[in-house]
Design a protein around this motif. Sequence first.
Motif, PDB file in Angstrom:
ATOM      1  N   ALA A  52       0.856  -1.189   0.000  1.00  0.00           N
ATOM      2  CA  ALA A  52       0.000   0.000   0.000  1.00  0.00           C
ATOM      3  C   ALA A  52       0.892   1.238   0.000  1.00  0.00           C
ATOM      4  O   ALA A  52       1.594   1.504   0.973  1.00  0.00           O
ATOM      5  CB  ALA A  52      -0.897   0.002   1.228  1.00  0.00           C
ATOM      6  N   VAL A  53       0.886   1.958  -1.115  1.00  0.00           N
ATOM      7  CA  VAL A  53       1.679   3.187  -1.234  1.00  0.00           C
ATOM      8  C   VAL A  53       0.753   4.341  -0.849  1.00  0.00           C
ATOM      9  O   VAL A  53      -0.173   4.683  -1.580  1.00  0.00           O
ATOM     10  CB  VAL A  53       2.229   3.360  -2.658  1.00  0.00           C
ATOM     11  CG1 VAL A  53       3.136   4.588  -2.719  1.00  0.00           C
ATOM     12  CG2 VAL A  53       2.990   2.107  -3.093  1.00  0.00           C
ATOM     13  N   VAL A  54       1.019   4.925   0.299  1.00  0.00           N
ATOM     14  CA  VAL A  54       0.085   5.857   0.910  1.00  0.00           C
ATOM     15  C   VAL A  54       0.333   7.283   0.441  1.00  0.00           C
ATOM     16  O   VAL A  54       1.372   7.875   0.710  1.00  0.00           O
ATOM     17  CB  VAL A  54       0.177   5.776   2.451  1.00  0.00           C
ATOM     18  CG1 VAL A  54      -0.782   6.759   3.099  1.00  0.00           C
ATOM     19  CG2 VAL A  54      -0.120   4.358   2.917  1.00  0.00           C
ATOM     20  N   HIS A  55      -0.635   7.803  -0.310  1.00  0.00           N
ATOM     21  CA  HIS A  55      -0.650   9.202  -0.766  1.00  0.00           C
ATOM     22  C   HIS A  55       0.583   9.558  -1.614  1.00  0.00           C
ATOM     23  O   HIS A  55       1.343  10.477  -1.298  1.00  0.00           O
ATOM     24  CB  HIS A  55      -0.750  10.146   0.433  1.00  0.00           C
ATOM     25  CG  HIS A  55      -1.395  11.457   0.100  1.00  0.00           C
ATOM     26  ND1 HIS A  55      -2.723  11.586  -0.211  1.00  0.00           N
ATOM     27  CD2 HIS A  55      -0.882  12.719   0.022  1.00  0.00           C
ATOM     28  CE1 HIS A  55      -3.009  12.846  -0.445  1.00  0.00           C
ATOM     29  NE2 HIS A  55      -1.907  13.558  -0.322  1.00  0.00           N
TER      30      HIS A  55
ATOM     31  N   PRO B 250       2.485  -2.387  -6.298  1.00  0.00           N
ATOM     32  CA  PRO B 250       1.935  -1.241  -5.585  1.00  0.00           C
ATOM     33  C   PRO B 250       0.426  -1.094  -5.719  1.00  0.00           C
ATOM     34  O   PRO B 250      -0.145  -1.307  -6.786  1.00  0.00           O
ATOM     35  CB  PRO B 250       2.653  -0.054  -6.234  1.00  0.00           C
ATOM     36  CG  PRO B 250       2.966  -0.513  -7.620  1.00  0.00           C
ATOM     37  CD  PRO B 250       3.223  -1.995  -7.514  1.00  0.00           C
ATOM     38  N   VAL B 251      -0.190  -0.741  -4.608  1.00  0.00           N
ATOM     39  CA  VAL B 251      -1.573  -0.289  -4.590  1.00  0.00           C
ATOM     40  C   VAL B 251      -1.515   1.188  -4.215  1.00  0.00           C
ATOM     41  O   VAL B 251      -1.134   1.529  -3.091  1.00  0.00           O
ATOM     42  CB  VAL B 251      -2.422  -1.075  -3.574  1.00  0.00           C
ATOM     43  CG1 VAL B 251      -3.850  -0.542  -3.556  1.00  0.00           C
ATOM     44  CG2 VAL B 251      -2.396  -2.565  -3.898  1.00  0.00           C
ATOM     45  N   LEU B 252      -1.834   2.055  -5.159  1.00  0.00           N
ATOM     46  CA  LEU B 252      -1.690   3.497  -4.963  1.00  0.00           C
ATOM     47  C   LEU B 252      -2.929   4.028  -4.251  1.00  0.00           C
ATOM     48  O   LEU B 252      -4.034   3.985  -4.800  1.00  0.00           O
ATOM     49  CB  LEU B 252      -1.483   4.188  -6.308  1.00  0.00           C
ATOM     50  CG  LEU B 252      -0.357   3.603  -7.188  1.00  0.00           C
ATOM     51  CD1 LEU B 252      -0.286   4.331  -8.528  1.00  0.00           C
ATOM     52  CD2 LEU B 252       0.981   3.666  -6.463  1.00  0.00           C
TER      53      LEU B 252
ATOM     54  N   THR C  55      -5.997  -6.044   6.863  1.00  0.00           N
ATOM     55  CA  THR C  55      -6.859  -7.113   6.348  1.00  0.00           C
ATOM     56  C   THR C  55      -6.089  -8.147   5.529  1.00  0.00           C
ATOM     57  O   THR C  55      -6.667  -9.131   5.074  1.00  0.00           O
ATOM     58  CB  THR C  55      -7.982  -6.526   5.480  1.00  0.00           C
ATOM     59  OG1 THR C  55      -7.395  -5.798   4.383  1.00  0.00           O
ATOM     60  CG2 THR C  55      -8.874  -5.611   6.304  1.00  0.00           C
ATOM     61  N   GLY C  56      -4.808  -7.907   5.304  1.00  0.00           N
ATOM     62  CA  GLY C  56      -3.994  -8.870   4.578  1.00  0.00           C
ATOM     63  C   GLY C  56      -3.939  -8.663   3.084  1.00  0.00           C
ATOM     64  O   GLY C  56      -3.283  -9.429   2.372  1.00  0.00           O
ATOM     65  N   GLU C  57      -4.618  -7.630   2.571  1.00  0.00           N
ATOM     66  CA  GLU C  57      -4.547  -7.356   1.130  1.00  0.00           C
ATOM     67  C   GLU C  57      -3.154  -6.907   0.724  1.00  0.00           C
ATOM     68  O   GLU C  57      -2.726  -7.132  -0.414  1.00  0.00           O
ATOM     69  CB  GLU C  57      -5.573  -6.296   0.740  1.00  0.00           C
ATOM     70  CG  GLU C  57      -7.014  -6.742   0.806  1.00  0.00           C
ATOM     71  CD  GLU C  57      -7.960  -5.674   0.286  1.00  0.00           C
ATOM     72  OE1 GLU C  57      -7.880  -5.355  -0.919  1.00  0.00           O
ATOM     73  OE2 GLU C  57      -8.760  -5.156   1.082  1.00  0.00           O
ATOM     74  N   CYS C  58      -2.465  -6.228   1.631  1.00  0.00           N
ATOM     75  CA  CYS C  58      -1.100  -5.772   1.375  1.00  0.00           C
ATOM     76  C   CYS C  58      -0.181  -6.295   2.472  1.00  0.00           C
ATOM     77  O   CYS C  58      -0.588  -6.436   3.627  1.00  0.00           O
ATOM     78  CB  CYS C  58      -1.035  -4.242   1.333  1.00  0.00           C
ATOM     79  SG  CYS C  58      -1.878  -3.523  -0.100  1.00  0.00           S
TER      80      CYS C  58
ATOM     81  N   SER D 260      11.911  -8.879   4.608  1.00  0.00           N
ATOM     82  CA  SER D 260      11.180  -8.989   5.876  1.00  0.00           C
ATOM     83  C   SER D 260       9.833  -9.684   5.668  1.00  0.00           C
ATOM     84  O   SER D 260       9.429 -10.558   6.458  1.00  0.00           O
ATOM     85  CB  SER D 260      10.972  -7.601   6.483  1.00  0.00           C
ATOM     86  OG  SER D 260      12.196  -6.987   6.801  1.00  0.00           O
ATOM     87  N   ALA D 261       9.133  -9.300   4.602  1.00  0.00           N
ATOM     88  CA  ALA D 261       7.836  -9.914   4.314  1.00  0.00           C
ATOM     89  C   ALA D 261       7.999 -11.403   4.018  1.00  0.00           C
ATOM     90  O   ALA D 261       7.185 -12.236   4.453  1.00  0.00           O
ATOM     91  CB  ALA D 261       7.163  -9.202   3.147  1.00  0.00           C
ATOM     92  N   ALA D 262       9.042 -11.755   3.297  1.00  0.00           N
ATOM     93  CA  ALA D 262       9.288 -13.166   2.991  1.00  0.00           C
ATOM     94  C   ALA D 262       9.562 -13.959   4.267  1.00  0.00           C
ATOM     95  O   ALA D 262       9.096 -15.093   4.421  1.00  0.00           O
ATOM     96  CB  ALA D 262      10.462 -13.297   2.029  1.00  0.00           C
ATOM     97  N   ALA D 263      10.322 -13.349   5.181  1.00  0.00           N
ATOM     98  CA  ALA D 263      10.602 -14.023   6.456  1.00  0.00           C
ATOM     99  C   ALA D 263       9.327 -14.204   7.264  1.00  0.00           C
ATOM    100  O   ALA D 263       9.126 -15.228   7.919  1.00  0.00           O
ATOM    101  CB  ALA D 263      11.616 -13.211   7.253  1.00  0.00           C
TER     102      ALA D 263
END
Length: 462
Positions: A173-176, A197-199, A241-244, A449-452
């Motif tokens: 999630a790329v915020v703003h 990316p989810v903008l 929610t786990g989407e990102c 980190s996410a992979a771990a």
Amino acid sequence: MIENVTFEEIHIGQQASLSRRLTMSDIELFATVSGDLNPSHVDEDYAVDHKVVGHGMWSGSLISAVLGTLLPGPGTVYVGQDLRFERPVLLGDIVTVTVTAKSKDAERKTVVFDCLAANQDGKTVATGIAEVIAPTEKVRRAAAELPQVQVIRHDGHELMLKKCESLPPVPTAVVHPCDESSLRGAVEAAEANLIDPVLVGPESKIRSVAETFGLDISRYRIVDVAHSHASAETGVRLARTGECEAVMKGSLHTDELMGEVVRKETGLRTGRRLSHVFVMNVPTYPRPLLITDAAINIYPTLEDKVSIVQNAIDLAKVLGVEVPRVAILSAVETINTKIASTLEAAALCKMADRGQITGGILDGPLAFDNAISREAAITKGIKSDVAGQADILLVPDLEAGNMLAKQLSFLAHADAAGIVLGARVPIILTSRADNVRTRLASCAVAVLSAAARRRGAAAAAE
């Protein structure tokens, strides 16, 4: 001292030689000065049989060195050089160059030299003929002291990026992302296959920025919200929610994003204190250096520092450090009741002894010099498994950490990557001043980190 041999003093058959071992620094410096970036010289993956070879003219430059410093020496003027290269010079080869006076021209004051370059096995590397104008006046003077040259590499971040090549891009999630810097950073990370990316932000503004600066965002999902506060709230919700699996800061203020991250009911808090880690690749230090905390916790308590240290240890392990060494910094390396950071250092070390901090080796208090310099530690009589070889520097407070990280970046040419840990997902904090390498490296840390986390979750499920 440096002394020449004048035209009158040179006799036919007279010789002079010098030897030099080819190092990677020689190759890199020669490539830098000449601009010759042929991958046969500077790219091990490209070089034939994975053997990097020296530039041909590196051997030629050794001939010039003999002529200019030994025979004839100072005052020599090159007229011409003919060279033929017989075989490549490999890393570690010792090349000996010999020049032999072949003929003299009394009218022009020129001397022709046979030139021979051979490796340590006596095999010819290069041959040739050199013609010079020899000096007619005797010169003997102190040799000039050359400046110290340091090869500054920026390959530390490249190693992190390589570790991500086999990993899928992380939904982020790329915020703003409503300015060029933040939107370009997201696009570049996506193109490097690091993030998906989810903008999150005002769609019209995001598309306007993309059009203005020629950024192709057609492949990326946009979640349209009205303003920066809504962007932070929505980005955090997507992660919750786990989407990102990661959150990346855009053009909003850090406090605005982190306020949503730490919100008790709807944020991303865990049992850990959130903390920031700079992953610094310092050209003069032999391993990545993690500095914490330099961006989140202003004046952390002893309890806060337990989480800060544990977060950094866990990240160091993700980056491949088997047993991270943690140096707890202060102004001195002895306990002083008037300096709170020395007392906290002692407490943290004892907490590690009792298993309250795990996975690393702690020592402190340590001053910065003996934390990163083995020589400084020995000089001060410090016996430590951490001193002089720290992987993690725990700073007393945000001010010290921020200044230290920026000093390393601007004075020591260090590359930095930044990430916030202790939340449900890694949080990528970028700055408008960050270059492409820094942005991609920060994303790479988040990917690892996410992979771990995924591996940990899978292991727990079993």
